[in-house]
Enzyme design. Structure first.
Site, PDB file in Angstrom:
ATOM      1  N   ASP A  26     -75.496 -37.202  36.698  1.00  0.00           N
ATOM      2  CA  ASP A  26     -74.722 -38.437  36.878  1.00  0.00           C
ATOM      3  C   ASP A  26     -73.461 -38.457  36.023  1.00  0.00           C
ATOM      4  OD1 ASP A  26     -76.634 -38.452  34.825  1.00  0.00           O
ATOM      5  OD2 ASP A  26     -76.653 -40.622  34.685  1.00  0.00           O
ATOM      6  N   GLY A 183     -80.220 -41.687  26.332  1.00  0.00           N
ATOM      7  CA  GLY A 183     -79.796 -43.074  26.132  1.00  0.00           C
ATOM      8  C   GLY A 183     -79.627 -43.342  24.648  1.00  0.00           C
ATOM      9  N   HIS A 210     -82.833 -35.433  23.440  1.00  0.00           N
ATOM     10  CA  HIS A 210     -81.553 -35.811  22.840  1.00  0.00           C
ATOM     11  C   HIS A 210     -81.822 -36.285  21.410  1.00  0.00           C
ATOM     12  CE1 HIS A 210     -79.798 -35.990  26.909  1.00  0.00           C
ATOM     13  NE2 HIS A 210     -78.619 -36.075  26.341  1.00  0.00           N
ATOM     14  N   GLU A 213     -77.364 -36.768  17.629  1.00  0.00           N
ATOM     15  CA  GLU A 213     -76.021 -37.021  18.163  1.00  0.00           C
ATOM     16  C   GLU A 213     -75.541 -38.340  17.558  1.00  0.00           C
ATOM     17  OE1 GLU A 213     -75.827 -37.941  22.323  1.00  0.00           O
ATOM     18  OE2 GLU A 213     -73.671 -37.631  22.452  1.00  0.00           O
TER      19      GLU A 213
HETATM   20 ZN   LIG Z   1     -76.622 -35.466  27.058  1.00  0.00          ZN
END
Ligand SMILES: [Zn+2]
Length: 376
Positions: A26, A183, A210, A213
């Site tokens: 996406d 997210g 994830h 970050e």
């Molecule tokens: Zn990513």
């Protein structure tokens, strides 16, 4: 003449075989496709021609905030709500990656975000898989061989982790190669639903998370220890557990830089847990200051398992060729550095060992020899 004597231009780099492990379905739509799909469903967009729409995505994503960056996905997700739209976006992603020289890719996306027009979770996976297979076939017809797996993502804030993990496991023979959570990192750590990690491990199912970050090293610790993640999505903030000698932050003349690793950084390096690093994306969200200073170069020099990725080709106006070219032009990378991260990514792919070996021996090494040979 050796490769050292020829500039490593984008054209040369485009011909090299590439592997991308962190690329959001996406986040990689063609602007022209967004316009067409939005017109079909009556979705209002912030721009009305492909070029200004591309600019809007890049500039909105350039705000220095991960939250603002994630808001741009409202528009891409809005136009990916039918079987036809999901299949088209997946097919075009495969074709765009193949044209960029990518030979193996994992496409990650969150099925739960594509139910607004009545599709079931399973139907969304089937649609993406149909598109991937169409794209692989179309690329083959153009003489390009690419293999693409799905990474099924659960959105951290939505609390459907177990359901999505079960969806991923149920589709391991239907193109799904791994599970991810994505997210907002802050406030939604892997421990929010600790039970799913043992479920996935019990099913011997590959996991990437994830982490590191927006959140710091503690998120990486949870991802590797609790989540038993086989790879870390980003992980760039592992540098906060490394004390670099300010006098010798970079290697010079082949000498390794001086650095003292904390215990977590040691753990990640000792276990060679692959980091899915995404330089341009990190500069946009503020996780890194510039390509030249991006920690990917220092982490690679320190012998971490570094892979290079695009994250979101639309929002970052990038490609694997672009990421590689930026590192060559702004961080001093050589063709050997590009080969290193490509090999590491291939050996970290969520496929079995024999398939990784075939990817390296039969595709990547011959591909490099072809380009290097052509340059002699
Ligand atoms: Zn990513």
């Amino acid at each position: 003449m050796t490769t050292e004597n020829r500039p490593l231009t984008a054209d040369v780099i485009r011909a090299l075989p590439k592997v991308v492990l962190h690329d959001h379905l996406d986040g990689g739509l063609r602007p022209a496709t967004i316009l067409e799909l939005a017109a079909e469903v009556g979705h209002e967009l912030p721009a009305h021609d492909a070029e200004s729409l591309a600019t809007w995505f890049a500039e909105s994503a350039d705000s220095g905030s991960l939250v603002r960056y994630l808001e741009t996905f409202d528009h891409t997700i809005a136009v990916m709500q039918t079987h036809e739209a999901l299949a088209r976006v997946a097919r075009e992603a495969v074709l765009d990656l193949a044209a960029d020289g990518v030979v193996y890719a994992e496409q990650r996306w969150a099925p739960e975000q594509h139910l607004q027009r009545g599709l079931t979770l399973q139907e969304t996976v089937d649609a993406v898989q149909a598109g991937i297979e169409q794209g692989v076939a179309a690329a083959a017809a153009e003489g390009r061989t690419i293999r693409v797996g799905q990474l099924v993502t659960a959105m951290r804030h939505a609390d459907r982790w177990q359901e999505i993990a079960e969806l991923a496991v149920a589709n391991r023979t239907n193109g799904v190669v791994g599970f991810d959570i994505a997210g907002a990192e802050d406030g939604f750590p892997p421990s929010r639903h600790a039970e799913i990690w043992s479920y996935l491990a019990a099913n011997n199912f590959p996991v990437t998370i994830h982490a590191g970050e927006a959140a710091g090293p503690e998120s990486i610790a949870e991802a590797v220890h609790l989540g038993q993640a086989g790879r870390i999505g980003h992980g760039v903030r592992i540098v906060e557990d490394i004390a670099f000698d300010p006098a010798h932050p970079h290697s010079a003349e082949g000498e390794p830089g001086t650095a003292a690793l904390g215990l977590l950084a040691h753990w990640v390096r000792d276990h060679q847990i692959p980091l899915e690093l995404c330089p341009s994306s990190n500069v946009q969200t503020g996780a890194a200051t510039s390509i030249a200073d991006h920690p990917i170069t220092r982490l690679k020099e320190l012998d971490f398992a570094v892979t290079l990725n695009t994250d979101n080709r639309l929002m970052s106006r990038t490609s694997m060729t672009q990421e590689m070219t930026l590192l060559v032009e702004q961080a001093g990378w050589t063709i050997d550095d590009l080969a290193d991260v490509t090999m590491t990514a291939a050996w970290s792919a969520f496929v079995h060992h024999d398939e990784r070996r075939a990817l390296v021996d039969d595709v990547i090494l011959p591909g490099y020899q072809l380009v290097e040979g052509a340059q002699v």
